[in-house]
Design an enzyme around this catalytic site. Structure first.
Site, PDB file in Angstrom:
ATOM      1  N   CYS A  29      -0.707  18.210 -39.070  1.00 49.23           N
ATOM      2  CA  CYS A  29      -1.862  17.921 -38.211  1.00 49.23           C
ATOM      3  C   CYS A  29      -3.045  17.599 -39.131  1.00 49.23           C
ATOM      4  CB  CYS A  29      -2.157  19.081 -37.264  1.00 49.23           C
ATOM      5  SG  CYS A  29      -2.556  20.651 -38.064  1.00 49.23           S
ATOM      6  N   ASP A  54      -5.838  18.130 -29.972  1.00 48.92           N
ATOM      7  CA  ASP A  54      -6.473  18.995 -30.969  1.00 48.92           C
ATOM      8  C   ASP A  54      -7.280  20.067 -30.235  1.00 48.92           C
ATOM      9  OD1 ASP A  54      -7.959  20.150 -32.943  1.00 48.92           O
ATOM     10  OD2 ASP A  54      -8.597  18.263 -33.858  1.00 48.92           O
ATOM     11  N   ARG A  81      -2.604  23.436 -35.010  1.00 53.47           N
ATOM     12  CA  ARG A  81      -1.349  22.965 -34.394  1.00 53.47           C
ATOM     13  C   ARG A  81      -0.134  23.099 -35.308  1.00 53.47           C
ATOM     14  NH1 ARG A  81      -3.819  17.235 -32.989  1.00 53.47           N
ATOM     15  NH2 ARG A  81      -4.913  17.822 -34.905  1.00 53.47           N
TER      16      ARG A  81
HETATM   17  P1  4NP Z   1      -5.605  21.183 -36.529  1.00 48.76           P
HETATM   18  O1  4NP Z   1      -7.063  21.409 -35.883  1.00 48.76           O
HETATM   19  O2  4NP Z   1      -5.596  19.761 -37.054  1.00 48.76           O
HETATM   20  O3  4NP Z   1      -4.677  21.363 -35.374  1.00 48.76           O
HETATM   21  O4  4NP Z   1      -5.453  22.218 -37.616  1.00 48.76           O
HETATM   22  C1  4NP Z   1      -8.254  21.181 -36.577  1.00 48.76           C
HETATM   23  C2  4NP Z   1      -8.697  22.091 -37.488  1.00 48.76           C
HETATM   24  C3  4NP Z   1      -9.906  21.881 -38.145  1.00 48.76           C
HETATM   25  C4  4NP Z   1     -10.643  20.746 -37.887  1.00 48.76           C
HETATM   26  C5  4NP Z   1     -10.186  19.826 -36.965  1.00 48.76           C
HETATM   27  C6  4NP Z   1      -8.986  20.032 -36.318  1.00 48.76           C
HETATM   28  N1  4NP Z   1     -11.882  20.552 -38.532  1.00 48.76           N
HETATM   29  O5  4NP Z   1     -12.579  19.581 -38.187  1.00 48.76           O
HETATM   30  O6  4NP Z   1     -12.244  21.342 -39.424  1.00 48.76           O
END
Ligand code: 4NP
Length: 153
Positions: free
Chosen positions: A3, A119, A9
């Protein structure tokens, strides 16, 4: 399992797949990573840990890392959570054979109505259960496919 941050995720996808592989007695090396490096070394998001625990999985010991070109040597399949991750990982692939390893995880679900695992980072707690349910369905489909492939050999 890939991800953006590797804290919401993909750690859940990693642990669901690991649990299913163990349950079905399938030797599978599973890992996860992010396309971004903002959270390298961090544990999963507290909401993700809490929701996974509610569903019987402990992801608290996982640590975020960034995907590297070497991952293409180590893994046969690279499952991405959304279209943006898919494009970023494809762009990193050193060859067309390697690019063919990259898939959108929800494309493994028959008659899937959505292409991307949403997300949940900027949303509420309920988004994490939606993520869990989508990934559980996708990982089940992947495990069934691997089992069928093993039976054909
Ligand atoms: P992930 O979610 O891609 O599912 O781990 C996110 C975690 C952090 C961020 C964005 C999405 N961020 O902008 O820091």
């Amino acid at each position: 399992m890939v991800c953006l941050g590797n804290i919401c995720r993909s750690p859940v996808a990693e642990e669901i797949m690991r649990a299913k592989a163990t349950h079905h007695n399938i030797p599978l090396q599973v890992d996860s990573a992010g396309t971004g490096g903002y959270h390298i070394g961090e544990a999963p998001d507290a909401r993700s840990i809490r929701n996974a625990k509610k569903n019987g999985l402990d992801i608290s010991n996982l640590r975020a890392r960034k995907i590297s070109v070497h991952d293409f040597e180590h893994f046969d399949w690279i499952y991405t959570m959304d279209e943006s991750n898919y494009q970023d990982v494809c762009a990193l692939a050193p060859s067309s054979q390697n690019k063919a390893k990259v898939k959108l995880i929800l494309s493994e679900v028959k008659n899937n109505t959505i292409q991307s695992v949403p997300d949940p980072y900027f949303g509420g707690e309920q988004g994490f259960q939606i993520v869990f349910d989508l990934l559980n369905e996708a990982c089940e489909a992947i495990i069934i496919k691997i089992k069928q492939q093993k039976e054909e050999i």
